[in-house]
Write a protein that holds these residues in place. Sequence first.
Motif, mmCIF file in Angstrom:
data_model
loop_
_atom_site.group_PDB
_atom_site.id
_atom_site.type_symbol
_atom_site.label_atom_id
_atom_site.label_comp_id
_atom_site.label_asym_id
_atom_site.label_seq_id
_atom_site.Cartn_x
_atom_site.Cartn_y
_atom_site.Cartn_z
ATOM 1 N N ALA A 1 0.819 -1.216 0.000
ATOM 2 C CA ALA A 1 0.000 0.000 0.000
ATOM 3 C C ALA A 1 0.851 1.264 0.000
ATOM 4 O O ALA A 1 0.425 2.306 -0.527
ATOM 5 C CB ALA A 1 -0.934 -0.009 1.200
ATOM 6 N N LEU A 2 2.045 1.201 0.568
ATOM 7 C CA LEU A 2 2.929 2.374 0.598
ATOM 8 C C LEU A 2 3.390 2.784 -0.796
ATOM 9 O O LEU A 2 3.860 3.914 -0.984
ATOM 10 C CB LEU A 2 4.145 2.094 1.489
ATOM 11 N N LYS A 3 3.254 1.903 -1.770
ATOM 12 C CA LYS A 3 3.649 2.233 -3.139
ATOM 13 C C LYS A 3 2.610 3.108 -3.835
ATOM 14 O O LYS A 3 2.853 3.619 -4.930
ATOM 15 C CB LYS A 3 3.866 0.952 -3.949
ATOM 16 N N TRP A 4 1.467 3.266 -3.202
ATOM 17 C CA TRP A 4 0.397 4.077 -3.785
ATOM 18 C C TRP A 4 0.369 5.461 -3.143
ATOM 19 O O TRP A 4 0.637 5.617 -1.946
ATOM 20 C CB TRP A 4 -0.948 3.392 -3.589
ATOM 21 N N PRO A 5 0.007 6.491 -3.900
ATOM 22 C CA PRO A 5 -0.020 7.842 -3.346
ATOM 23 C C PRO A 5 -1.238 8.057 -2.454
ATOM 24 O O PRO A 5 -2.225 7.324 -2.511
ATOM 25 C CB PRO A 5 -0.103 8.721 -4.594
ATOM 26 N N SER A 6 -1.171 9.085 -1.658
ATOM 27 C CA SER A 6 -2.290 9.471 -0.814
ATOM 28 C C SER A 6 -3.410 10.057 -1.672
ATOM 29 O O SER A 6 -3.173 10.892 -2.556
ATOM 30 C CB SER A 6 -1.830 10.506 0.211
ATOM 31 N N ALA A 7 -4.637 9.639 -1.402
ATOM 32 C CA ALA A 7 -5.797 10.177 -2.112
ATOM 33 C C ALA A 7 -6.001 11.655 -1.787
ATOM 34 O O ALA A 7 -6.523 12.415 -2.610
ATOM 35 C CB ALA A 7 -7.051 9.383 -1.752
ATOM 36 N N GLN B 1 -12.576 8.015 0.895
ATOM 37 C CA GLN B 1 -13.299 8.535 -0.267
ATOM 38 C C GLN B 1 -12.761 7.934 -1.564
ATOM 39 O O GLN B 1 -13.447 7.960 -2.588
ATOM 40 C CB GLN B 1 -13.204 10.062 -0.306
ATOM 41 N N ALA B 2 -11.563 7.378 -1.491
ATOM 42 C CA ALA B 2 -10.953 6.748 -2.664
ATOM 43 C C ALA B 2 -10.965 5.224 -2.540
ATOM 44 O O ALA B 2 -10.177 4.541 -3.196
ATOM 45 C CB ALA B 2 -9.516 7.244 -2.838
ATOM 46 N N ALA B 3 -11.868 4.679 -1.729
ATOM 47 C CA ALA B 3 -11.941 3.229 -1.562
ATOM 48 C C ALA B 3 -12.106 2.563 -2.919
ATOM 49 O O ALA B 3 -12.938 2.976 -3.727
ATOM 50 C CB ALA B 3 -13.097 2.855 -0.640
ATOM 51 N N ALA B 4 -11.294 1.544 -3.185
ATOM 52 C CA ALA B 4 -11.281 0.756 -4.421
ATOM 53 C C ALA B 4 -10.608 1.474 -5.583
ATOM 54 O O ALA B 4 -10.562 0.941 -6.689
ATOM 55 C CB ALA B 4 -12.672 0.282 -4.830
ATOM 56 N N ASN B 5 -10.068 2.683 -5.369
ATOM 57 C CA ASN B 5 -9.314 3.356 -6.432
ATOM 58 C C ASN B 5 -7.902 2.795 -6.534
ATOM 59 O O ASN B 5 -7.414 2.494 -7.619
ATOM 60 C CB ASN B 5 -9.244 4.863 -6.175
ATOM 61 N N LEU B 6 -7.214 2.719 -5.421
ATOM 62 C CA LEU B 6 -5.892 2.089 -5.314
ATOM 63 C C LEU B 6 -6.111 0.929 -4.355
ATOM 64 O O LEU B 6 -6.229 1.129 -3.153
ATOM 65 C CB LEU B 6 -4.857 3.083 -4.792
ATOM 66 N N TRP B 7 -6.113 -0.294 -4.854
ATOM 67 C CA TRP B 7 -6.815 -1.366 -4.147
ATOM 68 C C TRP B 7 -6.188 -2.716 -4.462
ATOM 69 O O TRP B 7 -5.654 -2.944 -5.545
ATOM 70 C CB TRP B 7 -8.262 -1.338 -4.643
#
Length: 422
Positions: free
Chosen positions: A315-321, A332-338
């Motif tokens: 998960a740390l490889k993904w940016p903050s929503a 608010q970004a659930a399932a966007n970076l998932w």
Amino acid sequence: MGANFGIAGLDWQQRVNWDRLRKYRLERARERMKAAGLGAMLCMYDENVRYLTGTLTPGWNRLKPGLRYALLCGDGAPVLFEQGDLGFHIERHSPWIPKENIRYSYAWIKGAAGPASTQQVNKFTKAIQDEMKRHGVAGQKLGCDFIDINMLKIFEEKKITWADGMTPMMEARAVKNEDEQECMRIVGAIGDATHWECMKFLRPGVTENQVTAHLMEYLYRIPGMEDVEDVIVSSGPNTWPNWRNFSDRIIQPGDIVFMDLAALTWNGYKSCYYRTYCVGKEPTQEQKDTYDEALKWLYDSIDAVKVGTTTREIALKWPSAKETWGYEEEDQAAANLWGHGLGLAQYDPPVISRIWSLDHPVEIKEGMTFALETQHGKKFRYGVRIEEMLIVLKDGIEIVSNFPVKQITVVDPIPGYGDHVK
């Protein structure tokens, strides 16, 4: 690696060994049940019933806990309580379940039976107690994967000690044996073919629901296909935020379109598999750059997957929503970076998100099968979404989704056509 063999059973070649698969699932569930200190486990969710019994029920009977259920007691074979007289077909088709362990269920349909619910739950509870007594585990703790207000009252009256049975089942389902892994390779291969069919069918003028209908028909012609829960086709402004649906919107030249197989179900095993297309012309440089960014997020997270690491590292490889899209919270970004496990359910462990994985990491284990997905876009203009399915192996990973991914797939490009479309 790709799927090793075909999808039909043969006498001259070992393919998916279904008997070995069923035995593995049953004994893994029993192991986790005992590790949790449970004498018996009552499963009412269909994926858990399937895991214990290897049985198929009609679509309308799924996702309705209590219409059918299974009970695993101690060292005994599972007892299946099937809806109505469907049990006669179980006797005929599923000889691995002892005939005396196939019963009919006592349903109250989540309380829709009204005043009769108490009567039905009393019959249901008595049948569970009788089976626990028959198997020598009467009075021991009963694990439940589902509980409702009707059960709570009568369980208390009958002095049944119940506990969490979903966690042991989730633990069991998280790690797949060699046959389940082969099922996921076949699911991936079917997904590859379906994206190819999508690429051939897409063109300006067709509607989102026409694409969905075409792909549904294509999938249901494949042997072993049980269910196609969702073929999500989103185009143009429907792609960001991701509507995760389809409509009768006409696909126009220059539209970004993505298609998600969520979830085709082949012999119980499910997919989740996105690809992004541009219809009728080359994507703009801005769209290409957006895609490249989402693709980097995806493959950075894939590169972090290995036995012994945790969902936090992924998960740390993904940016903050909050930083990327200006959202109020990660939720608010659930399932966007998932990321989410795949198996008999579309949400086996692990489920990976910045919402919880940073503070509540889960260890990645050999035999886990899951999907990772990223998306990015410009609000109500266009969005891109990409998803890969993978198997965690002892010394690395195996990606089982093989449709081209390095760039947006261009459908029917004509030089200069639609250049006026911004």
